[in-house]
Design a protein around this motif. Structure first.
Motif, mmCIF file in Angstrom:
data_model
loop_
_atom_site.group_PDB
_atom_site.id
_atom_site.type_symbol
_atom_site.label_atom_id
_atom_site.label_comp_id
_atom_site.label_asym_id
_atom_site.label_seq_id
_atom_site.Cartn_x
_atom_site.Cartn_y
_atom_site.Cartn_z
ATOM 1 N N ILE A 175 -84.375 -3.392 -5.636
ATOM 2 C CA ILE A 175 -85.165 -2.258 -6.113
ATOM 3 C C ILE A 175 -85.564 -2.528 -7.562
ATOM 4 N N GLY A 176 -86.842 -2.797 -7.765
ATOM 5 C CA GLY A 176 -87.328 -3.121 -9.100
ATOM 6 C C GLY A 176 -88.807 -3.430 -9.056
ATOM 7 N N THR A 177 -89.405 -3.591 -10.231
ATOM 8 C CA THR A 177 -90.847 -3.792 -10.349
ATOM 9 C C THR A 177 -91.122 -4.781 -11.482
ATOM 10 N N TYR A 178 -92.137 -5.631 -11.325
ATOM 11 C CA TYR A 178 -92.503 -6.525 -12.422
ATOM 12 C C TYR A 178 -93.975 -6.906 -12.341
ATOM 13 N N ILE A 179 -94.476 -7.452 -13.433
ATOM 14 C CA ILE A 179 -95.793 -8.079 -13.482
ATOM 15 C C ILE A 179 -95.578 -9.519 -13.925
ATOM 16 N N ALA A 180 -96.146 -10.468 -13.175
ATOM 17 C CA ALA A 180 -96.033 -11.883 -13.532
ATOM 18 C C ALA A 180 -97.351 -12.330 -14.157
ATOM 19 N N HIS A 224 -96.153 0.601 -18.217
ATOM 20 C CA HIS A 224 -96.760 0.734 -16.886
ATOM 21 C C HIS A 224 -95.754 0.362 -15.797
ATOM 22 N N VAL A 225 -95.071 -0.747 -16.002
ATOM 23 C CA VAL A 225 -94.066 -1.188 -15.034
ATOM 24 C C VAL A 225 -92.938 -0.161 -14.925
ATOM 25 N N ASP A 226 -92.494 0.360 -16.066
ATOM 26 C CA ASP A 226 -91.413 1.351 -16.073
ATOM 27 C C ASP A 226 -91.813 2.608 -15.309
ATOM 28 N N GLU A 227 -93.065 3.031 -15.476
ATOM 29 C CA GLU A 227 -93.541 4.236 -14.779
ATOM 30 C C GLU A 227 -93.508 4.035 -13.264
ATOM 31 N N LEU A 228 -93.986 2.887 -12.828
ATOM 32 C CA LEU A 228 -93.974 2.594 -11.397
ATOM 33 C C LEU A 228 -92.550 2.480 -10.865
ATOM 34 N N ASN A 229 -91.681 1.862 -11.668
ATOM 35 C CA ASN A 229 -90.297 1.687 -11.223
ATOM 36 C C ASN A 229 -89.554 3.019 -11.192
ATOM 37 N N ASP A 230 -89.837 3.900 -12.141
ATOM 38 C CA ASP A 230 -89.230 5.233 -12.124
ATOM 39 C C ASP A 230 -89.618 5.984 -10.850
ATOM 40 N N GLN A 231 -90.872 5.818 -10.433
ATOM 41 C CA GLN A 231 -91.331 6.463 -9.194
ATOM 42 C C GLN A 231 -90.579 5.891 -7.994
ATOM 43 N N PHE A 232 -90.396 4.580 -7.974
ATOM 44 C CA PHE A 232 -89.653 3.909 -6.914
ATOM 45 C C PHE A 232 -88.215 4.429 -6.867
ATOM 46 N N GLN A 233 -87.547 4.391 -8.008
ATOM 47 C CA GLN A 233 -86.158 4.845 -8.058
ATOM 48 C C GLN A 233 -86.035 6.322 -7.705
ATOM 49 N N GLY A 234 -87.001 7.119 -8.154
ATOM 50 C CA GLY A 234 -86.978 8.534 -7.843
ATOM 51 C C GLY A 234 -87.123 8.795 -6.361
ATOM 52 N N PHE A 235 -87.964 7.997 -5.702
ATOM 53 C CA PHE A 235 -88.145 8.146 -4.255
ATOM 54 C C PHE A 235 -86.856 7.801 -3.520
ATOM 55 N N VAL A 236 -86.186 6.749 -3.968
ATOM 56 C CA VAL A 236 -84.899 6.382 -3.362
ATOM 57 C C VAL A 236 -83.882 7.491 -3.576
ATOM 58 N N THR A 237 -83.795 7.999 -4.787
ATOM 59 C CA THR A 237 -82.828 9.062 -5.097
ATOM 60 C C THR A 237 -83.111 10.322 -4.292
ATOM 61 N N ALA A 242 -76.937 9.535 -2.952
ATOM 62 C CA ALA A 242 -75.648 8.883 -3.190
ATOM 63 C C ALA A 242 -75.794 7.487 -3.784
ATOM 64 N N VAL A 243 -77.011 6.918 -3.736
ATOM 65 C CA VAL A 243 -77.211 5.579 -4.287
ATOM 66 C C VAL A 243 -77.199 5.649 -5.814
ATOM 67 N N ALA A 244 -76.310 4.895 -6.422
ATOM 68 C CA ALA A 244 -76.168 4.910 -7.880
ATOM 69 C C ALA A 244 -77.339 4.207 -8.555
ATOM 70 N N MET A 245 -77.716 4.678 -9.740
ATOM 71 C CA MET A 245 -78.792 4.041 -10.494
ATOM 72 C C MET A 245 -78.452 2.581 -10.801
ATOM 73 N N SER A 246 -77.174 2.297 -10.993
ATOM 74 C CA SER A 246 -76.762 0.925 -11.301
ATOM 75 C C SER A 246 -77.037 -0.032 -10.147
ATOM 76 N N THR A 247 -77.203 0.507 -8.942
ATOM 77 C CA THR A 247 -77.525 -0.312 -7.775
ATOM 78 C C THR A 247 -78.996 -0.702 -7.775
ATOM 79 N N MET A 248 -79.818 0.111 -8.449
ATOM 80 C CA MET A 248 -81.271 -0.084 -8.428
ATOM 81 C C MET A 248 -81.732 -0.896 -9.634
ATOM 82 N N ASP A 249 -81.169 -2.095 -9.780
ATOM 83 C CA ASP A 249 -81.462 -2.930 -10.942
ATOM 84 C C ASP A 249 -82.067 -4.275 -10.557
ATOM 85 N N GLY A 250 -82.632 -4.351 -9.346
ATOM 86 C CA GLY A 250 -83.258 -5.588 -8.909
ATOM 87 C C GLY A 250 -82.366 -6.471 -8.054
ATOM 88 N N ARG A 251 -81.078 -6.165 -7.983
ATOM 89 C CA ARG A 251 -80.186 -6.979 -7.157
ATOM 90 C C ARG A 251 -80.425 -6.713 -5.673
#
Length: 285
Positions: A175-180, A224-237, A242-251
């Motif tokens: 769970i994460g977002t990036y621009i290459a 921009h990346v943070d905004e998209l990732n916050d939306q992703f994490q928010g949808f999961v939450t 029960a999924v911890a934020m620490s789990t949503m760090d790209g692992r």
């Protein structure tokens, strides 16, 4: 020319929710194709970009198993995919939505299973499809299952289903977002050339090939990346509080660990997912 521009934008500019190794496979195929055309034509002229050598591949179709419609979500997920992307095994967000719509419209199908094996993909159109899947489960049960990969964008689409299943050895999460961004300035300078950017607007032209991002441009892209990732994490939450934020760090995790972390509900095979989807449908009736 249109495909060249679109593919380059998807690879080097658009935000991505994908395993980096899978992203690199698509990038390498694109660069190899451009390199070969450069040799053939004597210059890297984008207008020489030709997709004819890539075999045309038809979009995936809904598979019927008894009263369940199985939706294959295989390969890199992207919007309005090109022939090159299809040849590399990509699936379009439009394809997935169409298969779900077909299943919902068929009165002889009472449940759906997303058969997922995907490292993720692009961001555009993703949140809207994830929301559609979340809403569609109120019409007919939808179970998402993977025996391969359900990572990043693929997990985004799956998390709003009625339930999420995987096999124990599957790969889940990322769970994460990036621009290459590709910085070609040094390579260009080595040939004795330099890009001069004459612009209006501090952030206009950011990322143009042959230029380097300044700190303000880099910070804007990070926002921009943070905004998209916050939306992703928010949808999961929203769907899995029960999924911890620490789990949503790209692992990413094995299916067994993903279950322990609350990312999936059950460790089982595709046949059991189909059977459970049918059971849910009968309970609703």
């Amino acid at each position: 020319m249109i495909d060249y521009v679109r593919i380059r934008q998807k690879i080097y500019i658009d935000p991505a929710m994908i395993l980096p190794a899978a992203h690199h496979v698509l990038t390498a195929a694109f660069e190899r194709h451009i390199h070969n055309k450069s040799i053939q034509h004597g210059s890297p002229d984008p207008q020489s970009f030709d997709l004819a050598e890539f075999a045309a591949t038809e979009p995936a179709e809904l598979i019927r198993v008894d009263s369940t419609g199985v939706v294959p979500v295989k390969g890199i997920i992207s919007r309005e995919i090109s022939q090159l992307e299809r040849a590399c095994g990509a699936v379009g967000v439009e394809d997935v939505r169409q298969m779900i719509e077909d299943g919902l419209a068929d009165p002889t199908i009472d449940s759906l299973v997303l058969d997922v094996d995907s490292p993720g993909g692009g961001v555009t159109g993703l949140h809207e499809l994830a929301e559609y899947i979340s809403e569609a489960k109120s019409i007919k049960p939808i179970i998402a299952h993977t025996s391969g990969s359900m990572c990043s964008a693929a997990y985004y689409l799956s998390v709003g289903a009625s339930a999420v299943y995987s096999t124990g050895s599957a790969t889940v999460g990322s769970i994460g977002t990036y621009i290459a961004m590709l910085d070609e300035s040094r390579a260009l300078e080595s040939t004795g050339r330099k890009v001069e950017m004459i612009k209006a607007g501090d952030h206009k032209g950011a990322g143009y090939p042959g230029t380097t991002l300044d700190d303000d441009q880099r910070a804007a892209l990070q926002t921009h990346v943070d905004e998209l990732n916050d939306q992703f994490q928010g949808f999961v939450t929203d769907h899995r509080p029960a999924v911890a934020m620490s789990t949503m760090d790209g692992r990413f995790f094995t299916g067994n660990t993903a279950r322990d972390l609350g990312l999936v509900d059950s460790i089982t095979d595709l046949n059991k997912a189909i059977a459970d989807a049918q059971t849910l449908a009968h309970q609703i009736k």
